[in-house]
Design a protein around this motif. Structure first.
Motif, PDB file in Angstrom:
ATOM      1  N   GLY A 162      52.365  -5.959   7.410  1.00  0.00           N
ATOM      2  CA  GLY A 162      51.665  -7.201   7.694  1.00  0.00           C
ATOM      3  C   GLY A 162      52.350  -8.439   7.171  1.00  0.00           C
ATOM      4  O   GLY A 162      52.001  -9.565   7.573  1.00  0.00           O
ATOM      5  N   GLU A 163      53.324  -8.269   6.277  1.00  0.00           N
ATOM      6  CA  GLU A 163      54.051  -9.439   5.780  1.00  0.00           C
ATOM      7  C   GLU A 163      55.023  -9.946   6.831  1.00  0.00           C
ATOM      8  O   GLU A 163      55.432  -9.217   7.741  1.00  0.00           O
ATOM      9  CB  GLU A 163      54.794  -9.099   4.487  1.00  0.00           C
ATOM     10  N   ALA A 178      68.322  -4.089   8.969  1.00  0.00           N
ATOM     11  CA  ALA A 178      67.123  -4.692   8.378  1.00  0.00           C
ATOM     12  C   ALA A 178      66.056  -4.950   9.428  1.00  0.00           C
ATOM     13  O   ALA A 178      64.854  -4.797   9.162  1.00  0.00           O
ATOM     14  CB  ALA A 178      67.498  -5.997   7.671  1.00  0.00           C
ATOM     15  N   LEU A 179      66.478  -5.329  10.608  1.00  0.00           N
ATOM     16  CA  LEU A 179      65.553  -5.580  11.708  1.00  0.00           C
ATOM     17  C   LEU A 179      64.706  -4.343  11.989  1.00  0.00           C
ATOM     18  O   LEU A 179      63.471  -4.418  12.070  1.00  0.00           O
ATOM     19  CB  LEU A 179      66.374  -5.959  12.942  1.00  0.00           C
ATOM     20  N   GLN A 180      65.344  -3.206  12.114  1.00  0.00           N
ATOM     21  CA  GLN A 180      64.635  -1.972  12.437  1.00  0.00           C
ATOM     22  C   GLN A 180      63.774  -1.488  11.273  1.00  0.00           C
ATOM     23  O   GLN A 180      62.665  -0.990  11.468  1.00  0.00           O
ATOM     24  CB  GLN A 180      65.645  -0.899  12.840  1.00  0.00           C
ATOM     25  N   ILE A 181      64.277  -1.656  10.052  1.00  0.00           N
ATOM     26  CA  ILE A 181      63.533  -1.212   8.877  1.00  0.00           C
ATOM     27  C   ILE A 181      62.285  -2.063   8.671  1.00  0.00           C
ATOM     28  O   ILE A 181      61.200  -1.548   8.362  1.00  0.00           O
ATOM     29  CB  ILE A 181      64.435  -1.227   7.632  1.00  0.00           C
ATOM     30  N   ALA A 182      62.411  -3.370   8.864  1.00  0.00           N
ATOM     31  CA  ALA A 182      61.259  -4.259   8.718  1.00  0.00           C
ATOM     32  C   ALA A 182      60.181  -3.919   9.741  1.00  0.00           C
ATOM     33  O   ALA A 182      58.981  -3.883   9.426  1.00  0.00           O
ATOM     34  CB  ALA A 182      61.691  -5.716   8.865  1.00  0.00           C
ATOM     35  N   ASP A 183      60.592  -3.651  10.965  1.00  0.00           N
ATOM     36  CA  ASP A 183      59.640  -3.263  12.003  1.00  0.00           C
ATOM     37  C   ASP A 183      58.988  -1.923  11.658  1.00  0.00           C
ATOM     38  O   ASP A 183      57.767  -1.759  11.799  1.00  0.00           O
ATOM     39  CB  ASP A 183      60.369  -3.180  13.346  1.00  0.00           C
ATOM     40  N   TYR A 184      59.773  -0.971  11.198  1.00  0.00           N
ATOM     41  CA  TYR A 184      59.257   0.342  10.799  1.00  0.00           C
ATOM     42  C   TYR A 184      58.224   0.219   9.681  1.00  0.00           C
ATOM     43  O   TYR A 184      57.230   0.957   9.651  1.00  0.00           O
ATOM     44  CB  TYR A 184      60.437   1.206  10.345  1.00  0.00           C
ATOM     45  N   ALA A 185      58.440  -0.743   8.769  1.00  0.00           N
ATOM     46  CA  ALA A 185      57.531  -0.933   7.641  1.00  0.00           C
ATOM     47  C   ALA A 185      56.249  -1.671   8.024  1.00  0.00           C
ATOM     48  O   ALA A 185      55.370  -1.861   7.184  1.00  0.00           O
ATOM     49  CB  ALA A 185      58.250  -1.690   6.526  1.00  0.00           C
ATOM     50  N   HIS A 205      64.759  -4.314  19.431  1.00  0.00           N
ATOM     51  CA  HIS A 205      64.836  -3.453  18.250  1.00  0.00           C
ATOM     52  C   HIS A 205      63.953  -3.947  17.104  1.00  0.00           C
ATOM     53  O   HIS A 205      64.269  -3.737  15.932  1.00  0.00           O
ATOM     54  CB  HIS A 205      66.292  -3.330  17.787  1.00  0.00           C
ATOM     55  N   GLY A 206      62.843  -4.587  17.451  1.00  0.00           N
ATOM     56  CA  GLY A 206      61.842  -4.844  16.427  1.00  0.00           C
ATOM     57  C   GLY A 206      61.465  -6.281  16.170  1.00  0.00           C
ATOM     58  O   GLY A 206      60.472  -6.539  15.483  1.00  0.00           O
ATOM     59  N   ALA A 207      62.222  -7.247  16.679  1.00  0.00           N
ATOM     60  CA  ALA A 207      61.894  -8.649  16.415  1.00  0.00           C
ATOM     61  C   ALA A 207      60.697  -9.096  17.250  1.00  0.00           C
ATOM     62  O   ALA A 207      60.645  -8.849  18.456  1.00  0.00           O
ATOM     63  CB  ALA A 207      63.089  -9.542  16.701  1.00  0.00           C
ATOM     64  N   ASP A 208      59.749  -9.756  16.598  1.00  0.00           N
ATOM     65  CA  ASP A 208      58.605 -10.330  17.306  1.00  0.00           C
ATOM     66  C   ASP A 208      58.890 -11.750  17.768  1.00  0.00           C
ATOM     67  O   ASP A 208      58.358 -12.193  18.792  1.00  0.00           O
ATOM     68  CB  ASP A 208      57.381 -10.331  16.381  1.00  0.00           C
ATOM     69  N   TYR A 209      59.733 -12.463  17.017  1.00  0.00           N
ATOM     70  CA  TYR A 209      60.078 -13.850  17.335  1.00  0.00           C
ATOM     71  C   TYR A 209      61.568 -14.024  17.073  1.00  0.00           C
ATOM     72  O   TYR A 209      62.109 -13.478  16.103  1.00  0.00           O
ATOM     73  CB  TYR A 209      59.289 -14.832  16.453  1.00  0.00           C
ATOM     74  N   VAL A 210      62.249 -14.775  17.946  1.00  0.00           N
ATOM     75  CA  VAL A 210      63.694 -14.952  17.800  1.00  0.00           C
ATOM     76  C   VAL A 210      64.065 -16.426  17.910  1.00  0.00           C
ATOM     77  O   VAL A 210      63.391 -17.207  18.580  1.00  0.00           O
ATOM     78  CB  VAL A 210      64.480 -14.132  18.849  1.00  0.00           C
ATOM     79  N   CYS A 211      65.181 -16.764  17.235  1.00  0.00           N
ATOM     80  CA  CYS A 211      65.658 -18.149  17.212  1.00  0.00           C
ATOM     81  C   CYS A 211      67.170 -18.166  17.375  1.00  0.00           C
ATOM     82  O   CYS A 211      67.886 -17.433  16.672  1.00  0.00           O
ATOM     83  CB  CYS A 211      65.279 -18.797  15.879  1.00  0.00           C
TER      84      CYS A 211
END
Length: 342
Positions: A162-163, A178-185, A205-211
């Motif tokens: 949720g963070e 890190a992208l995949q691990i953060a999404d997995y968590a 591969h896990g990003a909800d928002y991109v810039c």
């Protein structure tokens, strides 16, 4: 045997591929027939030279690799001939609870000879069993970046579901892990990249928002996307060019976790913002053997997917270095001994 060699510190013209003495196997070592190995930015910095590095030349680089066991020392108990193995490059005192905090901790390929060669003799403590179904390119390119990103997020930053997490350079080595691990968590993932292709990869591969950081300031973008609050964690590995904006991206009580400074290691910093917002600046290096085992199991079972941008013969290692320096594409550059490609 044939090996990649750095003859002195400098540009890519100091890299050679040629004859090198065959390795001798010590009592606790394993001789590995290398099938595939990957480059990291660490290889670029080692080639260029660092004030803390005093290497015997010629130096074999390489902190990532995988292959087949062809010989074992008499004290080796974990492996036997024919086993598939991958290298975990961090060397510390295993009697410590956290070997990465050993004052003599060092990294294979940076501080001592590496594994970009046809054969390497390496301590059994620095080898990871690889299931036979795993492709050599995956086995030889995963360990360093995934263990680094896993420790950064799961251990050092203590990421909770949720963070909000901002991953810089989400298409690079540590970034794409890190992208995949953060999404997995279970985090809400914000990612930056320099092209639409890289941003599309991040979303897949896990990003909800991109810039696209080439087109807009990512700190302002983060504030806009989070209604001014900022993110809980920033994954930093760029350094000077992004440091100030990384700090500006954090919410009150946020954590910036860093494993390197590929863009420069001595940034200016905003001390008032750090103390007023009660931010944490957290360093992270490699991972413990237990953390390595945890994350590699998730690679072997397909939960995480290492991105591989190209596979080249080891004789083209100078070109592989240039690809990293030019930040072409996304994911890892893999090199294989020329004899494996004949």
């Amino acid at each position: 045997m044939q090996a990649v060699k750095i003859t002195e510190h400098g540009d890519t013209d100091v890299i050679e591929y040629g004859e090198y003495p065959d390795p001798e196997v010590d009592r606790d070592e394993v001789l590995v027939d290398i099938k595939a190995a990957a480059l990291n930015h660490l290889d670029v910095w080692t080639r260029r030279g660092l004030p803390t590095l005093d290497l015997e030349m010629p130096h074999i680089p390489g902190s990532d690799g995988a292959g087949v066991v062809v010989e074992t020392g008499e004290d080796v108990t974990r492996f036997e001939e024919g086993d598939h193995v991958a290298v975990s490059a961090g060397v510390g005192d295993l009697r410590m609870d956290d070997p990465t905090l050993d004052p003599n901790f060092h990294i294979i390929g940076e501080h001592v000879p590496g594994v970009h060669s046809e054969y390497t003799a390496i301590s059994e403590d620095n080898l990871i069993p690889v299931p036979e179904h795993v492709d050599w390119e995956v086995a030889g390119s995963s360990a360093l970046v995934f263990q680094t990103a896993w420790r950064m997020l799961i251990d050092r930053a203590d990421l909770e579901a949720g963070e909000k997490v901002l991953v810089l350079g989400a298409s690079g080595g540590v970034g794409h892990a890190a992208l995949q691990i953060a999404d997995y968590a279970g985090a809400e993932v914000y990612a930056t990249g320099s092209t639409e292709e890289k941003l599309e990869y991040a979303k897949e591969h896990g990003a909800d928002y991109v810039c696209n950081y080439e087109e807009e300031n990512f700190a302002k973008w983060v504030r806009s996307e989070t209604d001014g609050a900022g993110v809980d964690v920033v994954v930093e590995h760029v350094g000077a060019p992004t440091w100030q904006d990384s700090i500006k991206s954090l919410a009150k009580g946020g954590r910036l976790v860093t494993c390197g400074g590929t863009g420069g290691g001595n940034p200016e910093t905003d001390i008032p913002r750090i103390f007023w917002n009660q931010l944490e600046i957290i360093g992270s290096t490699m991972a413990t053997p237990e953390q390595v085992d945890d994350v590699m199991e998730l690679i072997w079972d397909g939960t995480f997917e290492p991105a591989i941008r190209d596979v080249l013969p080891m004789s083209e290692t100078p070109q592989a270095h240039e690809m990293l320096e030019d930040r072409e594409g996304f994911g890892k550059v893999v090199v294989r001994p020329d004899s494996e490609l004949e």
